[in-house]
Design a protein around this motif. Structure first.
Motif, PDB file in Angstrom:
ATOM      1  N   SER A  60      -2.253 -12.046   3.687  1.00  0.00           N
ATOM      2  CA  SER A  60      -1.607 -12.191   2.618  1.00  0.00           C
ATOM      3  C   SER A  60      -1.642 -10.891   1.929  1.00  0.00           C
ATOM      4  O   SER A  60      -0.338 -10.587   1.328  1.00  0.00           O
ATOM      5  N   GLY A  61      -2.694 -10.280   1.711  1.00  0.00           N
ATOM      6  CA  GLY A  61      -2.504  -8.888   0.996  1.00  0.00           C
ATOM      7  C   GLY A  61      -1.757  -7.963   1.731  1.00  0.00           C
ATOM      8  O   GLY A  61      -1.049  -7.026   1.302  1.00  0.00           O
ATOM      9  N   LEU A  62      -1.684  -7.997   3.062  1.00  0.00           N
ATOM     10  CA  LEU A  62      -0.888  -7.025   4.090  1.00  0.00           C
ATOM     11  C   LEU A  62       0.413  -7.486   3.854  1.00  0.00           C
ATOM     12  O   LEU A  62       1.313  -6.465   3.860  1.00  0.00           O
ATOM     13  N   ALA A  63       0.798  -8.672   3.801  1.00  0.00           N
ATOM     14  CA  ALA A  63       2.253  -9.110   3.543  1.00  0.00           C
ATOM     15  C   ALA A  63       2.905  -8.439   2.258  1.00  0.00           C
ATOM     16  O   ALA A  63       4.155  -8.160   2.377  1.00  0.00           O
ATOM     17  N   TYR A  64       2.065  -8.520   1.167  1.00  0.00           N
ATOM     18  CA  TYR A  64       2.658  -7.947   0.055  1.00  0.00           C
ATOM     19  C   TYR A  64       2.276  -6.273  -0.251  1.00  0.00           C
ATOM     20  O   TYR A  64       2.446  -5.916  -1.433  1.00  0.00           O
ATOM     21  N   GLY A  65       1.774  -5.907   0.666  1.00  0.00           N
ATOM     22  CA  GLY A  65       1.652  -4.214   0.530  1.00  0.00           C
ATOM     23  C   GLY A  65       0.548  -3.947  -0.385  1.00  0.00           C
ATOM     24  O   GLY A  65       0.458  -2.868  -1.055  1.00  0.00           O
TER      25      GLY A  65
ATOM     26  N   HIS B 154      -3.841  -3.055  -1.459  1.00  0.00           N
ATOM     27  CA  HIS B 154      -4.793  -2.639  -0.907  1.00  0.00           C
ATOM     28  C   HIS B 154      -6.020  -3.277  -1.730  1.00  0.00           C
ATOM     29  O   HIS B 154      -6.423  -3.059  -2.696  1.00  0.00           O
ATOM     30  N   PHE B 155      -7.108  -3.608  -0.811  1.00  0.00           N
ATOM     31  CA  PHE B 155      -8.217  -4.425  -1.280  1.00  0.00           C
ATOM     32  C   PHE B 155      -9.560  -3.357  -1.189  1.00  0.00           C
ATOM     33  O   PHE B 155      -9.767  -2.772  -0.285  1.00  0.00           O
ATOM     34  N   GLU B 156      -9.826  -3.143  -2.509  1.00  0.00           N
ATOM     35  CA  GLU B 156     -10.957  -2.283  -2.796  1.00  0.00           C
ATOM     36  C   GLU B 156     -12.355  -2.681  -2.591  1.00  0.00           C
ATOM     37  O   GLU B 156     -13.329  -1.998  -2.326  1.00  0.00           O
ATOM     38  N   GLN B 157     -12.234  -4.150  -2.823  1.00  0.00           N
ATOM     39  CA  GLN B 157     -13.659  -4.838  -3.002  1.00  0.00           C
ATOM     40  C   GLN B 157     -13.390  -6.277  -2.728  1.00  0.00           C
ATOM     41  O   GLN B 157     -12.612  -6.979  -3.101  1.00  0.00           O
ATOM     42  N   VAL B 158     -14.077  -6.988  -1.661  1.00  0.00           N
ATOM     43  CA  VAL B 158     -14.170  -8.357  -1.221  1.00  0.00           C
ATOM     44  C   VAL B 158     -15.559  -8.815  -1.301  1.00  0.00           C
ATOM     45  O   VAL B 158     -16.121  -8.241  -0.058  1.00  0.00           O
TER      46      VAL B 158
ATOM     47  N   GLY C 233       2.068   3.790 -11.471  1.00  0.00           N
ATOM     48  CA  GLY C 233       2.694   2.560 -11.232  1.00  0.00           C
ATOM     49  C   GLY C 233       2.071   1.369 -10.442  1.00  0.00           C
ATOM     50  O   GLY C 233       2.577   0.431 -10.100  1.00  0.00           O
ATOM     51  N   LEU C 234       0.765   1.806 -10.346  1.00  0.00           N
ATOM     52  CA  LEU C 234      -0.266   0.817  -9.476  1.00  0.00           C
ATOM     53  C   LEU C 234      -1.118   0.282 -10.624  1.00  0.00           C
ATOM     54  O   LEU C 234      -1.632   0.723 -11.724  1.00  0.00           O
ATOM     55  N   LEU C 235      -1.508  -1.006 -10.263  1.00  0.00           N
ATOM     56  CA  LEU C 235      -2.395  -1.812 -11.068  1.00  0.00           C
ATOM     57  C   LEU C 235      -3.465  -2.176 -10.285  1.00  0.00           C
ATOM     58  O   LEU C 235      -3.399  -2.426  -9.024  1.00  0.00           O
ATOM     59  N   ARG C 236      -4.660  -2.195 -11.097  1.00  0.00           N
ATOM     60  CA  ARG C 236      -6.034  -2.403 -10.199  1.00  0.00           C
ATOM     61  C   ARG C 236      -6.273  -4.212 -10.897  1.00  0.00           C
ATOM     62  O   ARG C 236      -6.430  -4.036 -12.125  1.00  0.00           O
TER      63      ARG C 236
ATOM     64  N   ASP D 188      20.779   2.784   7.656  1.00  0.00           N
ATOM     65  CA  ASP D 188      19.352   2.993   7.598  1.00  0.00           C
ATOM     66  C   ASP D 188      18.875   2.928   6.290  1.00  0.00           C
ATOM     67  O   ASP D 188      19.580   3.236   5.357  1.00  0.00           O
ATOM     68  N   VAL D 189      17.634   1.987   6.106  1.00  0.00           N
ATOM     69  CA  VAL D 189      16.957   1.792   4.882  1.00  0.00           C
ATOM     70  C   VAL D 189      15.683   2.401   4.818  1.00  0.00           C
ATOM     71  O   VAL D 189      14.703   2.193   5.648  1.00  0.00           O
ATOM     72  N   ARG D 190      15.274   3.221   3.895  1.00  0.00           N
ATOM     73  CA  ARG D 190      13.845   3.709   3.546  1.00  0.00           C
ATOM     74  C   ARG D 190      13.108   3.066   2.547  1.00  0.00           C
ATOM     75  O   ARG D 190      13.738   2.792   1.506  1.00  0.00           O
ATOM     76  N   GLU D 191      12.038   2.473   3.232  1.00  0.00           N
ATOM     77  CA  GLU D 191      11.262   1.800   2.378  1.00  0.00           C
ATOM     78  C   GLU D 191       9.957   2.625   1.950  1.00  0.00           C
ATOM     79  O   GLU D 191       9.441   3.370   2.520  1.00  0.00           O
ATOM     80  N   ARG D 192       9.364   2.232   0.781  1.00  0.00           N
ATOM     81  CA  ARG D 192       8.220   2.962   0.269  1.00  0.00           C
ATOM     82  C   ARG D 192       6.887   1.692   0.067  1.00  0.00           C
ATOM     83  O   ARG D 192       7.152   0.869  -0.676  1.00  0.00           O
ATOM     84  N   LEU D 193       5.990   1.830   1.028  1.00  0.00           N
ATOM     85  CA  LEU D 193       5.076   0.863   0.945  1.00  0.00           C
ATOM     86  C   LEU D 193       3.670   1.311   0.455  1.00  0.00           C
ATOM     87  O   LEU D 193       3.319   2.708   0.789  1.00  0.00           O
ATOM     88  N   PHE D 194       2.759   0.496  -0.030  1.00  0.00           N
ATOM     89  CA  PHE D 194       1.629   0.868  -0.466  1.00  0.00           C
ATOM     90  C   PHE D 194       0.405   0.074   0.525  1.00  0.00           C
ATOM     91  O   PHE D 194       0.159  -1.093   0.241  1.00  0.00           O
ATOM     92  N   VAL D 195       0.073   0.773   1.553  1.00  0.00           N
ATOM     93  CA  VAL D 195      -0.703   0.283   2.718  1.00  0.00           C
ATOM     94  C   VAL D 195      -1.903   0.754   2.729  1.00  0.00           C
ATOM     95  O   VAL D 195      -1.852   2.191   2.964  1.00  0.00           O
ATOM     96  N   GLY D 196      -2.878   0.127   2.902  1.00  0.00           N
ATOM     97  CA  GLY D 196      -4.296   0.996   3.140  1.00  0.00           C
ATOM     98  C   GLY D 196      -4.645   1.746   2.029  1.00  0.00           C
ATOM     99  O   GLY D 196      -5.497   2.950   2.298  1.00  0.00           O
ATOM    100  N   GLY D 197      -4.214   1.730   0.714  1.00  0.00           N
ATOM    101  CA  GLY D 197      -4.914   2.634  -0.116  1.00  0.00           C
ATOM    102  C   GLY D 197      -3.726   3.715  -0.438  1.00  0.00           C
ATOM    103  O   GLY D 197      -4.031   4.674  -1.169  1.00  0.00           O
TER     104      GLY D 197
END
Length: 337
Positions: free
Chosen positions: A108-113, A115-119, A175-178, A282-291
């Protein structure tokens, strides 16, 4: 006169054989009648006592029948309660284990882009009939993605209780939240069969993105409109328009047709139309993946059975409603007419 009469009856009895035979019978009947008169009140008392006893037995029988019916109802209610408890215990973990929960968390985290810093999965705590496992999760992403991920992950069939939820700005990442939260996961202490009532549970509706990110001071404070909140997987290119030197694509989404051009925003991942061709865009997307932020290009090709192209001369019948400029503050609007 009386002695003479008495001797007369006696003489009659002595002379008559029939009278001699009937006399003992009459005497016996007289004695019997006298005995009955003496015992009759006692017999009436016994009869009344027996009637009372019979009425008491009937009442006791009715009470026992009512008690048996009540016991049967209580047994039915007890069985229903047992099934409810069993179903509730099964729903603690929805028939899955901790490894399944962590796998669902990652997917689910990967689907929404995100980044898990701690589990951090702590040791389970035994309770009567179940186990409680605390989890500590720290994840970074954009507010819309975090909001939808929480709805998706915490809204699953498995029971998850969120505690100590904190939302902070991610330092050095505009623009990112923790998001920091503590989650209690539950598990029954034995393997239970899946309840039949699951067949009556309606499917969950698709989660919709928030209309506004209240924490994005860096972004335009405008609600997404048009195609800005529609996943690219739900868009289909059905034609194109030629307006002078500029070409626009016709996209179909949820039964409506939209016009987009280079610079318009489409999709949920900040997609921007880079180029529109006759049969492809063509569509360019910007994803937050893997931090880290990553970019990708998605190509939407024209559906072969729905090719359509209009030139400047035929463009008067089509208006571009709700469009945006090259800054990409929105998405193309639906076609009119």
């Amino acid at each position: 006169m009386k002695p003479v009469q008495g001797w007369g009856w006696r003489a009659f009895i002595e002379r008559s054989a029939w009278a001699r035979r009937a006399l003992p019978v009459v005497a016996g009947l007289a004695l019997l009648a006298l005995g009955c008169l003496v015992r009759l009140p006692h017999w009436w008392g016994l009869q009344g006592h027996e009637q009372v006893r019979q009425a008491g037995l009937q009442q006791a029988q009715q009470a026992k029948a009512a008690s048996l019916a009540a016991v049967a109802q209580e047994q039915v209610a007890l069985e229903a309660a047992r099934l409810q408890v069993q179903e509730a215990r099964w729903r603690l973990a929805a028939g899955a284990g901790m490894s399944d929960l962590l796998e669902q968390l990652a997917s689910s985290g990967l689907a929404y882009g995100l980044h898990f810093e701690q589990v951090d999965v702590q040791d389970p705590v035994a309770r009567e009939g179940y186990e409680l496992t605390p989890l500590t999760v720290q994840v970074v992403g954009r507010y819309p993605a975090l909001r939808m991920w929480l709805d998706d992950w915490l809204g699953q069939a498995r029971l998850l209780q969120a505690e100590d939820l904190h939302l902070l700005a991610a330092k050095g990442e505009p623009g990112l939240l923790r998001l920091q939260l503590r989650v209690n996961a539950y598990q029954a202490d034995t393997v239970l069969p899946a309840p039949t009532s699951l067949a009556d549970v309606p499917a969950r509706a698709e989660a919709q993105p928030p209309a506004l990110d209240p924490f994005a001071a860096w972004a335009a404070r405008l609600s997404p409109s048009g195609l800005a909140g529609v996943p690219l997987s739900q868009l289909e290119m059905v034609g194109s328009l030629q307006r002078g030197l500029e070409r626009e694509a016709l996209l179909s989404a949820k039964g409506r047709v939209y016009r987009v051009r280079a610079g318009d925003r489409v999709g949920r991942d900040g997609g921007v139309v880079e180029q529109v061709g006759e049969r492809q865009m063509d569509v360019r997307e910007r994803l937050f993946v893997g931090g880290v932020w990553r970019e990708r290009t998605v190509m939407l090709t024209l559906r072969k059975s729905a090719f359509r192209e209009a030139s400047d001369g035929n463009d008067a019948a089509v208006d571009r409603l709700g469009g945006v400029d090259a800054a990409g503050m929105g998405a193309g609007g639906p076609l009119s007419g």
